[in-house]
Design an enzyme around this catalytic site. Structure first.
Site, short mmCIF file in Angstrom:
data_model
loop_
_atom_site.label_atom_id
_atom_site.label_comp_id
_atom_site.label_asym_id
_atom_site.label_seq_id
_atom_site.Cartn_x
_atom_site.Cartn_y
_atom_site.Cartn_z
N GLN A 111 -5.25 -10.51 -14.67
CA GLN A 111 -6.28 -9.49 -14.44
C GLN A 111 -6.80 -8.92 -15.76
O GLN A 111 -6.03 -8.69 -16.69
CB GLN A 111 -5.70 -8.36 -13.58
CG GLN A 111 -6.73 -7.32 -13.17
CD GLN A 111 -6.12 -6.24 -12.29
OE1 GLN A 111 -5.03 -6.40 -11.77
NE2 GLN A 111 -6.83 -5.15 -12.14
N CYS A 154 -7.62 -5.84 -8.63
CA CYS A 154 -6.35 -6.45 -8.22
C CYS A 154 -6.37 -6.81 -6.74
O CYS A 154 -5.71 -7.76 -6.31
CB CYS A 154 -5.19 -5.51 -8.52
SG CYS A 154 -5.24 -3.96 -7.62
N HIS A 213 -1.49 -0.21 -6.42
CA HIS A 213 -1.74 -1.57 -6.90
C HIS A 213 -1.55 -2.57 -5.76
O HIS A 213 -0.79 -2.33 -4.83
CB HIS A 213 -0.76 -1.87 -8.05
CG HIS A 213 -1.06 -3.12 -8.82
ND1 HIS A 213 -2.31 -3.41 -9.33
CD2 HIS A 213 -0.25 -4.15 -9.21
CE1 HIS A 213 -2.26 -4.56 -9.99
NE2 HIS A 213 -1.02 -5.03 -9.92
N ASN A 265 2.47 -10.26 -9.07
CA ASN A 265 1.60 -9.22 -9.62
C ASN A 265 0.38 -9.89 -10.27
O ASN A 265 0.54 -10.69 -11.20
CB ASN A 265 2.39 -8.41 -10.67
CG ASN A 265 1.60 -7.25 -11.23
OD1 ASN A 265 0.38 -7.15 -11.05
ND2 ASN A 265 2.28 -6.37 -11.93
N TRP A 277 -1.52 -8.93 -12.44
CA TRP A 277 -1.59 -8.73 -13.89
C TRP A 277 -1.11 -9.97 -14.63
O TRP A 277 -1.43 -10.18 -15.79
CB TRP A 277 -0.72 -7.55 -14.31
CG TRP A 277 -1.30 -6.20 -13.96
CD1 TRP A 277 -2.48 -5.95 -13.34
CD2 TRP A 277 -0.70 -4.93 -14.22
NE1 TRP A 277 -2.66 -4.60 -13.19
CE2 TRP A 277 -1.58 -3.94 -13.73
CE3 TRP A 277 0.49 -4.53 -14.81
CZ2 TRP A 277 -1.31 -2.58 -13.82
CZ3 TRP A 277 0.76 -3.16 -14.91
CH2 TRP A 277 -0.13 -2.20 -14.41
#
Length: 709
Positions: free
Chosen positions: A112, A118, A273, A297, A299
């Site tokens: 990300q 997200c 998130h 995740n 990220w």
């Protein structure tokens, strides 16, 4: 009875949560609406025509409908001084040899960027796990090598239709860094370009900054999604998760924390998130069993630090083979946690599929779902002479949609209703209405009313036989266009026979449904729909056959194993399997899945020597202790246990060699093994005055060597 489905929760880059009728079952739509053969062109842009024009003129495409300008970013995403520092660059300006895709698409390709999307990337990460959906969204007819003209296109589902979104490949950079998602591999650009196409569909990159993962899941699949509160979960949550994983659903989850967005706690979980749920497993732990959930995740880093995380002591009490198959000890954003911790740390679970297969848990029969679609307009009603709104009048004069439930299982959900409101074309400032629906019986008794301030209101029910009506509505004095979908489970014999079942094949599926599914599985992996090679066979087996919980514990099919399987089944000896050859393999594999499941009495995912003997006998083959020991040494692990992938390879070879031996005993010379054996052993037979038993022993010894080679 109904599961109450509430609005999405958890914000911060993740926002909390005349009709046409079609029938759908499994993975095939029987009408043009919503199909991939009737894709709409977004902004009337035709990818092939635009690409051809650019190639003929030697130009790189520049999209005037979504230009390399701050208007495509959005005025409020960044402060003004930073907004005008953005530079737009093509991948060919960054690298000498950029690629669209390298070694297939994977969630680990995604990291990300600064944009708080997200919610969309979590859905995209789940999409990469389900290849049948990936091909819908990411067309293959594009890249940087052949016919490159700076133009790409991607497909998304919008209110009943698939739309094709064309973009140029100019990407936004701020201070030399990606503003949007950036790939983990520097020269792989499918995540960034797909995100740009989705931003164009939504109106700007700014409109990706905060959203609903439930919306993204539907936009990427055209399926039906449901949300389950983890603070008040259904009692069978673990079974729902396992059924969803087994039937290849897309799954996501989110944390709460509207006022604490993107705050990482000491335990590694980020508040406000969205995450992807990438797997669910029931494993043997110490002296019992444990349900664990795998989560990723978007990220691309940042993981749970509690029990069952990478390197946690709980893994020391798991069998080595299982640990090796499940644990990926890397800082890639993916981690395992217990079902209990999952419910404690996360607020909402989201599940999506073409049909509600995740509600089939505990169902011992092969069931399918049909769907009716209705698109219409809801209008408010004004009382005569005044501007007073009358909800009762609005409900009575607006469309009602009837459906009939023929039979049901009182322990199984059999109806799912999804109502979606259509946003204004300009997403900025579009108002989300509080929408819902009533369900009434034949005597007009209201059974259910469900209203929420989200785009898609969905609920599932257990309804007894009878006729019902669905009445879409809103609590506000405003008309809205809607898409209503009514999913119904087909109990018992299926009246619709021209649709395909889910590619995740349960072991207790009747033979006629097994035979009808092999073609769908084959075509998703075949080269131009004609053949598959060893690599494609490996991908197919690991994606489809190993979706079952038990068969996956022993590890996947290796490339060498698939080459061996292909050699056994490739009757034309050209290194590839045709559809007809694959059908034989598919039948054998589904048979072996059933045999393996029955023989594996402790559900460990492995067979010991004695269970292997039972499995071989169940297959109608004969073995002895010597051959059993050889098979356990050749195909087993250090403890001489055999997982399903090795078991399947063993059985295919054993069955082939057994038939070859039987043919030799019957005097048939067309089998490869017989020609060599007869030429070699007959002189010895004559010289020594031997009998047929002598030849039999020699051929049997060779067969054992062939099986174990």
């Amino acid at each position: 009875m109904a599961i109450h489905v509430s609005p999405s929760q958890g914000r911060g880059t993740m926002l909390a949560p005349g009709s046409a009728v079609t029938l759908e079952q499994g993975w095939q739509t029987t009408r043009a609406m919503g199909s991939h053969q009737n894709v709409k062109k977004f902004n009337n842009q035709d990818f092939n025509r635009l690409q051809a024009a650019c190639l003929s003129q030697g130009l790189l495409f520049e999209d005037t409908t979504f230009p390399a300008h701050v208007s495509s970013i959005g005025p409020d995403l960044l402060p003004q001084d930073r907004l005008y520092q953005i530079q737009w660059k093509r991948p060919t300006e960054l690298l000498r040899n950029p690629c669209l895709i390298m070694d297939g698409v994977s969630r680990f390709d995604i990291m990300q960027g600064e944009i708080g999307d997200c919610w969309m990337l979590a859905a995209l990460g789940s999409l990469t796990l389900r290849k049948q959906f990936v091909e819908n969204v990411l067309p293959r007819d594009q890249g940087f090598q052949e016919d490159y003209a700076g133009i790409f296109h991607f497909r998304f589902w919008q209110y009943g239709d698939w739309v094709d979104v064309v973009i140029d490949d100019r990407l936004p950079f701020l201070n030399g860094r990606y503003l949007s998602v950036h790939p983990r591999t520097s020269n792989e650009f499918w995540p960034s370009l797909l995100e740009k196409a989705y931003a164009k569909l939504q109106g700007s990159y700014q409109n990706l900054h905060g959203g609903y993962i439930s919306d993204a899941l539907v936009d990427l699949t055209g399926g039906v999604q449901m949300q389950f509160s983890l603070k008040d979960p259904p009692p069978d949550l673990e079974e729902i998760l396992k059924a969803a994983d087994k039937s290849q659903c897309l799954m996501g989850c989110s944390t709460s924390g509207q006022l604490r967005r993107n705050i990482e706690l000491r335990n590694g979980i980020v508040q406000g998130h969205a995450y992807t749920v990438t797997g669910a497993a029931k494993i043997r732990y110490k002296n019992g069993w444990k349900h664990i959930i795998r989560i990723w995740n978007p990220w691309g880093h940042g993981e749970w630090k509690g029990p069952w995380s990478d390197g946690s002591p709980q893994w020391d009490h798991v069998e080595p083979q299982c640990r090796e198959a499940l644990l990926r000890n890397k800082d890639d954003g993916e981690f395992w946690m217990s079902c209990e911790n999952f419910q404690e740390q996360f607020s909402w679970l989201y599940i999506c599929n073409s049909t509600p297969t995740f509600l089939d848990f505990g169902d011992q029969h092969c069931t399918t779902w049909s769907v009716e679609r209705h698109i219409s307009l809801w209008s408010p009603v004004l009382v005569t002479g005044r501007n007073n709104y009358s909800p009762a009048g609005a409900v009575s004069t607006n469309p009602q949609y009837f459906f009939k439930v023929p039979d049901y299982d009182p322990k199984s959900y059999n109806v799912v209703i999804s109502l979606m409101q259509k946003h204004a074309k300009d997403m900025k400032g579009a108002k989300i209405l509080k929408i819902g629906f009533f369900i009434t019986t034949e005597n007009s008794r209201v059974l259910k009313q469900n209203f929420s301030l989200i785009r898609d209101v969905t609920s599932c029910f257990i309804l007894s036989p009878g006729t019902y009506a669905v009445v879409p509505s809103t609590t506000e004095d405003q008309e809205f266009e809607f898409l209503l979908r009514i999913f119904m489970k087909n109990q018992g014999d299926n009246e619709i026979t021209n649709s395909l079942p889910s590619p995740a094949l349960p072991m207790d599926v009747p033979r006629q449904n097994q035979d009808s599914s092999y073609k769908a599985v084959f075509l998703r992996h075949a080269k131009q729909g004609s053949t598959i090679d060893a690599l494609q066979l490996q991908q197919l087996l690991n994606e489809v056959i190993l979706q079952d919980e038990t068969t996956s514990l022993g590890g996947g099919f290796s490339f060498d194993s698939c080459r061996g399987i292909l050699a056994l089944m490739d009757f034309s000896s050209n290194g590839q399997l045709t559809l007809q050859e694959f059908r034989s393999l598919w039948r054998s594999l589904t048979k072996y899945m059933d045999i393996f499941s029955r023989a594996d009495r402790n559900h460990s995912g492995f067979l010991d020597v004695y269970e292997l003997k039972s499995a071989i006998q169940a297959a109608g083959l004969v073995t002895d202790e010597q051959l059993l020991r050889l098979l356990a040494l050749r195909y087993g692990d250090a403890a001489r246990r055999i997982g399903f992938s090795d078991f399947a390879c063993c059985m295919l070879r054993l069955e082939t060699m057994t038939y070859a031996f039987q043919n030799l005993a019957e005097g048939r010379s067309q089998i490869l093994v017989t020609a060599m054996e007869v030429r070699t052993l007959l002189p010895s037979l004559q010289a020594q005055g031997g009998t047929t038993e002598y030849v039999t022993r020699r051929v049997k010894l060779k067969m054992m060597c062939d099986v174990c080679s």
